[in-house]
Write a protein that holds these residues in place. Structure first.
Motif, PDB file in Angstrom:
ATOM      1  N   ALA A 272      31.814  24.956 -15.663  1.00  0.00           N
ATOM      2  CA  ALA A 272      31.488  24.539 -13.981  1.00  0.00           C
ATOM      3  C   ALA A 272      31.905  23.308 -13.600  1.00  0.00           C
TER       4      ALA A 272
ATOM      5  N   ASN B 168      25.185  24.924  -9.304  1.00  0.00           N
ATOM      6  CA  ASN B 168      26.295  24.665 -10.518  1.00  0.00           C
ATOM      7  C   ASN B 168      25.550  24.090 -11.652  1.00  0.00           C
TER       8      ASN B 168
ATOM      9  N   GLY C   7      22.603  27.143 -12.662  1.00  0.00           N
ATOM     10  CA  GLY C   7      23.187  28.688 -12.731  1.00  0.00           C
ATOM     11  C   GLY C   7      22.215  29.564 -11.823  1.00  0.00           C
TER      12      GLY C   7
ATOM     13  N   GLN D  85      30.751  28.192  -7.055  1.00  0.00           N
ATOM     14  CA  GLN D  85      30.223  28.675  -8.507  1.00  0.00           C
ATOM     15  C   GLN D  85      30.037  30.005  -8.455  1.00  0.00           C
TER      16      GLN D  85
ATOM     17  N   ARG E 203      26.299  34.458 -23.353  1.00  0.00           N
ATOM     18  CA  ARG E 203      25.401  33.505 -22.577  1.00  0.00           C
ATOM     19  C   ARG E 203      23.959  33.579 -23.300  1.00  0.00           C
TER      20      ARG E 203
ATOM     21  N   ASN F 269      27.929  32.639 -16.665  1.00  0.00           N
ATOM     22  CA  ASN F 269      28.332  31.838 -17.619  1.00  0.00           C
ATOM     23  C   ASN F 269      27.570  30.477 -17.948  1.00  0.00           C
ATOM     24  N   ASN F 270      26.361  30.595 -17.263  1.00  0.00           N
ATOM     25  CA  ASN F 270      25.650  29.095 -17.447  1.00  0.00           C
ATOM     26  C   ASN F 270      24.516  29.271 -18.227  1.00  0.00           C
TER      27      ASN F 270
ATOM     28  N   ARG G 171      24.139  21.133 -20.636  1.00  0.00           N
ATOM     29  CA  ARG G 171      24.630  22.420 -20.025  1.00  0.00           C
ATOM     30  C   ARG G 171      26.042  22.782 -20.695  1.00  0.00           C
TER      31      ARG G 171
ATOM     32  N   SER H 261      28.876  25.606 -19.913  1.00  0.00           N
ATOM     33  CA  SER H 261      29.325  26.617 -19.172  1.00  0.00           C
ATOM     34  C   SER H 261      30.491  27.173 -19.720  1.00  0.00           C
TER      35      SER H 261
END
Ligand code: PLP
Length: 391
Positions: A12, A154, A157, A182, A271, A297-298, A354, A356
């Motif tokens: 991210a 960001n 997510g 994002q 994820r 992807n978060n 976080r 990412s």
């Protein structure tokens, strides 16, 4: 000794440049060096490369190529959209609606305008970071000229209800900008389905080079340029085009269009494995952001009785790169304003982490994070004054 494989889980903040993108850019850093404004063949070669890139970007977001303006990145695209519409529509009104979870590029631009005759309404968000379209509707006055709501956050997510807000904006006849930095290249983004008039994107968040981005501007949108000089980009953004970077953004868009669906599926599975694994293995941990309507992807979690900074440093020693809060605020000790706006306590905001994920992320990487993190957190908790005084 064999060096430990480093694991990069901070996509991210930025993504590695795809080798296919680098390869596409190389000729434009050497042989094909012409100025796109030149009439001769050197110039025309460069111009046609930039136009081909514009077509690819337009295709990715469902726009017409003449609606794409190249910029020096996502921040510039956001500045251009907001200041450009604010100053072009001053005669109509001075009110801007936005949210408290925007990237600095939007938030600081709105703050700048707020000190210069514009009024800014910052909407509430719920505990998942979601904006309620009805709150947008209620905030509209006869002075409103612009609504700016990000597509996907960001930090946490969360994917915002952009199409619903777009409908409200269109009904009220108000310009609607979205920071989709994002989202573009990661989830389907089509400007007509979203009903946006302006949309910002950035190459380095989708495996392209840094320092290049684009602003989509719907045909007929009234906004003024804030770069003055030559007649490049239909007079909307003066300055000789960064052709190699533009070609890179084009190639990155083409690859994203080709691979997005399969890649999103793969990332969602990784994820969810990481989220479930962390929740299972670490007591007093909480997921931040929406469980499902979130970027593929978060992963953002708050872990009680530990500091995000300490977790980051310890993960880094193990070769794992993550983030706490946002990449931009990690150099300060203030907790993330996004998490605070969502109603988290200072303690939970400080204990946020976080991860990412990206194209190079593997099952093994996730397994390693799940092996290393509980160990680090147990160690930090054993030393934690928060835990000792708190329980
Ligand atoms: C990274 C980012 C930006 C800024 O883009 P740059 O190209 O780095 O200037 C803006 N908005 C969001 C949501 C981002 O993640």
């Amino acid at each position: 000794m064999v060096a430990k494989k480093r694991i990069y889980l901070d996509h991210a903040a930025t993504t590695p440049t795809d080798p296919e993108v680098v390869e596409a850019m190389l000729p434009y850093l050497s042989d094909v060096f012409g100025n796109p404004s030149s009439i001769h063949s050197f110039g025309q070669e460069a111009k046609s490369a930039a136009e081909e890139a514009r077509d690819k970007i337009a295709a990715l977001i469902g726009a017409r190529c003449e609606e794409i303006v190249f910029t020096g990145g996502g921040t510039e695209a956001d500045n251009f959209a907001i200041k450009g519409t604010a100053y072009a529509n001053e005669g109509k009104g001075n009110h801007i609606i936005t949210t408290p979870i925007e990237h600095h590029a939007v938030m600081e631009t709105c703050k700048f305008l707020q000190g210069r005759g514009f009024e800014v309404t910052s909407l509430p968000v719920d505990r998942y970071g979601l904006v309620d379209p009805q709150d947008v509707k209620k905030a509209i006055t006869d002075k409103t000229i612009l609504i700016s709501v990000m597509h996907a956050n960001n930090e946490v997510g969360t994917i915002e209800p952009i199409a619903e807000i777009g409908e409200i904006a269109r009904e009220a006849g108000i310009y609607f900008h979205t920071d989709a930095v994002q989202a573009v290249g990661h989830i389907p983004v089509k400007v007509d389905e979203l009903g946006v008039d302006m949309l910002a994107m950035s190459a380095h968040k989708l495996y392209g080079p840094k320092g290049v981005g684009a602003l989509y501007i719907r045909k007929g949108t009234k906004l003024i340029s804030f770069m003055h000089g030559g007649e490049q980009e239909r007079r909307r953004r003066a300055g000789t085009e960064n052709v190699p970077a533009i070609v890179g953004l084009g190639k990155a868009s083409e690859i994203a269009q080709r691979e997005m669906d399969a890649e999103a599926k793969r990332l969602i599975s990784l994820r969810d494995k990481l989220i479930e694994g962390l929740m299972e293995r670490i007591e007093h941990s909480h997921l931040n952001g929406l469980p499902t309507r979130r970027l593929p992807n978060n992963i953002n979690v708050s872990i009680e009785f530990v500091e995000g900074e300490s977790m980051l440093l310890n993960l880094d020693l193990e070769g794992i790169a993550a983030s706490t809060g946002s990449a931009c605020s990690s150099s300060s000790l203030e907790p993330s304003y996004v998490l605070l706006a969502m109603g988290l306590s200072h303690e939970l905001a400080h204990g946020s982490l976080r991860f990412s994920l990206g194209r190079e992320t593997t099952e093994e990487d996730i397994a390693r994070v799940l092996e290393v993190s509980p160990r680090i957190i147990a160690k930090l908790r054993a030393m934690s004054p928060m835990l000792q005084s708190g329980t």
